[in-house]
Design a protein around this motif. Structure first.
Motif: not given
Length: 321
Positions: A80-87
């Motif tokens: 659920v990281h705010p960086d969508r790529t990381i999430a």
């Protein structure tokens, strides 16, 4: 219960070399395998195993030929990281790991709950630890209602469809960090969501482990064995919230230690007994992160302590009642 080990401690060894090394510890009969995320995937090619039944079968056979079972597959990350790529990357690894666990007949996947930002415009995770000033309460509600619960409802249903339990490791820095938040997520996301109990993350928060185990009960899907030693003088001066580097060992309030070097054998017997009372009968997986001990010495110390602690035979009938 079985005694196991979490494989990142052998990250510099190949699979074959690790299995040879484990012959030094005949008491260890299980292994927890990292498939990606922070634990890495040093001993398994998850894509190859998913694409080829022969590769997956060969991997499982190597583990079994070494006299081991796989206790869990672990892919700790922040889906659920705010960086969508990381999430998305963490979510992809999680879903691949669930599918592989089903193929290998492994009952649990271990990971973190993750932590979003404090709102839709933030770029980095924001761990909320206080309800005031009032915007913190608003941020915490947004994290759970808009991010954490929707994600884990979906991810938990996905895992349930594959017959896998998700063992969330409660860890400060993430939304699930103690028994209460673990059970809060389970109540919202469903019973395929449980906990990977790691005593080390509870000790330094001042949590009593047997009490926590009794509270968590059947939600305990997997267990880590890692200890913590608190430095009483540093705790007295600065408290237990300590963001100093783990390399500043003499200055920190607490350090991760091998089992038995933070809490004595009696305390670990209390933990083993509480787990039995809670109905847990799976694996206690040693996670070695002790900077004061070598791998072999630290692991040997943990094995020696836990071998005297865990109860492997069924309990007797209470003939005296």
């Amino acid at each position: 219960m079985r005694l196991g080990v979490f494989d990142p401690v052998f990250a510099k060894l190949s699979l074959a070399e690790m299995l040879t090394e484990l012959k030094r510890y005949p008491q260890i009969t299980a292994i927890e395998v990292g498939t990606g995320g922070w634990p890495g995937n040093n001993h398994i090619d998850i894509d190859a195993c998913l694409q080829s039944p022969e590769v997956a079968a060969s991997f499982k056979r190597q583990i079994e030929d070494a006299g081991l079972v796989i206790s869990a597959l672990s892919c700790h990350g922040n889906p659920v990281h705010p960086d969508r790529t990381i999430a998305k990357d963490y979510d992809t690894v999680f879903r691949k790991t669930v599918r592989l666990a089903e193929k290998l007949g492994v009952p649990a996947v271990v990971t973190f709950s993750g932590c979003p930002g404090g709102g839709p415009e933030e770029e980095r995770p924001n761990w909320i630890t206080t309800p005031w000033p009032p915007e913190y309460s608003d941020m915490l509600a947004w994290q759970w209602e808009q991010q954490l619960i929707p994600y884990w409802k979906d991810a938990g249903a996905f895992a349930a469809d594959h017959g896998i339990g998700v063992a969330i490791e409660a860890h400060p820095g993430f939304c699930v960090y103690n028994p209460e938040t673990a059970m809060q997520l389970r109540s919202e996301a469903g019973k395929s969501i449980g906990i990977n109990l790691d005593p080390s993350h509870f000790y330094w928060q001042g949590i009593d482990l047997p009490a926590a185990i009794a509270y968590l009960g059947e939600a305990i899907f997997h267990v880590h064995a890692k200890d913590v030693a608190l430095n009483a003088s540093n705790v007295a001066r600065t408290g237990v919230l300590d963001a100093k580097s783990y390399t500043r060992m003499q200055e920190r309030s607490w350090l991760f230690r091998s089992v038995g070097w933070g809490h004595d054998e009696l305390e670990w017997k209390r933990i083993a007994s509480a787990l039995r009372l809670a109905g847990y009968d799976h694996v206690i997986s040693i996670e070695h992160e002790d900077a004061l001990a070598s791998i072999r010495e630290g692991l040997a110390a943990a094995v020696a302590t836990l071998s005297r602690v865990i109860l492997q035979e069924p309990p007797v009938e209470a003939w005296w009642v």
